[in-house]
Design a protein around this motif. Structure first.
Motif, mmCIF file in Angstrom:
data_model
loop_
_atom_site.group_PDB
_atom_site.id
_atom_site.type_symbol
_atom_site.label_atom_id
_atom_site.label_comp_id
_atom_site.label_asym_id
_atom_site.label_seq_id
_atom_site.Cartn_x
_atom_site.Cartn_y
_atom_site.Cartn_z
ATOM 1 N N PHE A 57 0.832 -1.195 0.000
ATOM 2 C CA PHE A 57 0.000 0.000 0.000
ATOM 3 C C PHE A 57 0.874 1.256 0.000
ATOM 4 C CE2 PHE A 57 -3.437 -2.551 2.406
ATOM 5 C CZ PHE A 57 -3.911 -3.044 1.206
ATOM 6 N N HIS A 58 0.219 2.408 -0.201
ATOM 7 C CA HIS A 58 0.951 3.676 -0.264
ATOM 8 C C HIS A 58 1.614 4.042 1.060
ATOM 9 C CE1 HIS A 58 -2.759 4.835 1.731
ATOM 10 N NE2 HIS A 58 -2.188 5.966 2.075
ATOM 11 N N SER A 103 -7.493 10.615 -0.091
ATOM 12 C CA SER A 103 -6.251 10.298 -0.805
ATOM 13 C C SER A 103 -6.459 9.410 -2.018
ATOM 14 C CB SER A 103 -5.268 9.617 0.147
ATOM 15 O OG SER A 103 -5.800 8.381 0.625
ATOM 16 N N ASN A 105 -6.550 6.213 -2.083
ATOM 17 C CA ASN A 105 -5.658 5.072 -1.971
ATOM 18 C C ASN A 105 -6.389 3.921 -1.296
ATOM 19 O OD1 ASN A 105 -3.183 6.200 -3.060
ATOM 20 N ND2 ASN A 105 -3.086 7.468 -1.228
#
Length: 381
Positions: A57-58, A103, A105
């Motif tokens: 993940f980010h 975001s 995300n």
């Protein structure tokens, strides 16, 4: 043996795996050695192979799925596709993974796997069915090649020949297969849909803001209109105000229908009692949405605009329209009228106060009578 599926990753509470057994340390090794956004690590332990799909993940956390079997799976491209599809489905359903609105995300939606054991088992079955680890798609696992150290590892691209990848699985105890394109078309589509919806909501807010400015300084919101209605007995202007309220709500409903509720699998849901547009939680309406009732509804309802909590209508300022032109505006509690205004289209009367069992209970009824007409700006009696 039938493949065993594990779900693992770094959740907000730390590393976790499901099912929980002796494989914890083994599964953690997948994450420690992950260098790319997405990859499949193939680790051998005795006579078993562990295929670990890991996606980063980010925020540096990881999502992982591990399939354990005693044979070599030949088609790694197919394994990537099956895992990518499961990842996309989890994002869409929102039970284990979710999209962060700000975001855009992907992040974990749970703190612990135990609460979603039913969903995890369902995903596991879909993975096993999708892979189809039959003899046609697998090879027997040869003895360990002691000419290669167990500490040696190899990294290959998914674009390499299938035979080359299979040969590496036979020889190395640690193999890492990297996929160049980490994007998933379905997940990207979710991002685009949410961005479009956010843009439409912003436009809706701008329209409502401009509409409120046009009404009057004292009637900028529906709450202001409601307060004006309570003074109807002394000011004898109820009919006009009710008409204004009805126009505002109709415009508001039209905007919601055309600007927010564009056809989408994300928002459209048929409950059986009504067609619902809005957010869901545990497959039940939950949040601000619209319910559209069938023409043969037993209570004569037409549509409802307001908040839902766990499938029930609960709000402090909701609107419920009926097919005969009547409508209720006010608070909803336990799926029933609580405190507000009931407008009767048949005689233009209205009741304001408290309700019990969807009937006026404690308040004031107002009857409206014609005072005079205006013709070209002149009063006519």
């Amino acid at each position: 043996m039938k493949p065993i599926v594990y779900l693992f990753g770094t959740l907000p509470s730390g590393f976790a795996s499901y099912p929980r057994d002796y494989t914890r340390d083994f599964l953690e090794a997948f994450l420690k050695k992950s260098k790319n956004v997405v990859q499949v690590a193939v680790l051998r332990k005795d006579n078993l192979l562990y295929y670990g799909y890991v996606r980063k993940f980010h925020n540096g956390k990881f999502f992982g799925v591990c399939v354990c079997m005693d044979r070599i799976y030949k088609d790694m491209a197919r394994m990537f596709n099956v895992m990518d599809d499961i990842y996309a489905e989890m994002v869409k359903r929102g039970d284990l993974l979710k999209i962060m609105p700000q975001s855009m995300n992907v992040a974990w939606a749970v703190n612990d796997f135990a609460a979603e054991s039913v969903s995890i088992n369902e995903y596991g079955k879909k993975i096993v069915d999708g892979l189809d680890a039959s003899e046609a798609n697998t090879l027997a696992l040869p003895p360990v090649d002691f000419s290669i150290s167990i500490n040696d590892c190899m990294e290959l691209s998914l674009e390499r020949q299938q035979e080359e990848i299979v040969d590496a699985i036979k020889r190395y105890s640690s193999l890492y297969i990297v996929k160049t394109n980490a994007e998933i078309e379905r997940v990207t589509g979710f991002f685009i849909t949410i961005r479009k919806k956010d843009d439409e909501i912003k436009k809706l807010k701008d329209i409502i803001h401009n509409l409120n400015r046009e009404i009057t300084g004292r009637e900028k919101t529906i709450d202001d209109v409601s307060r004006r209605l309570t003074k109807a007995k002394t000011r004898q202007r109820n009919t006009v105000l009710v008409g204004v309220l009805g126009a505002i709500i109709l415009v508001f409903g039209f905007i919601i229908w055309n600007k927010v509720l564009f056809p989408s699998e994300v928002t459209h849901y048929e409950t059986g009692e009504f067609v619902y547009y809005g957010p869901l939680k545990d497959s039940k309406p939950n949040g601000t949405g619209v319910a559209i009732y069938p023409h043969d509804d037993k209570d004569g309802r037409k549509y409802y605009i307001g908040n839902f909590v766990n499938g029930e209508r609960q709000d402090t300022a909701a609107i419920l329209f009926y097919q005969d032109g009547d409508y209720y505006y006010g608070a909803m509690k336990n799926d029933q009228w609580d405190k507000g205004i009931l407008y009767m289209n048949s005689d233009n009367s209205h009741f304001t106060g408290e309700f019990k069992n969807n009937e006026p209970y404690d308040g004031i009824w107002y009857d409206h009578e014609e005072r005079y007409k205006l013709i070209s700006g002149e009063k006519s009696y």
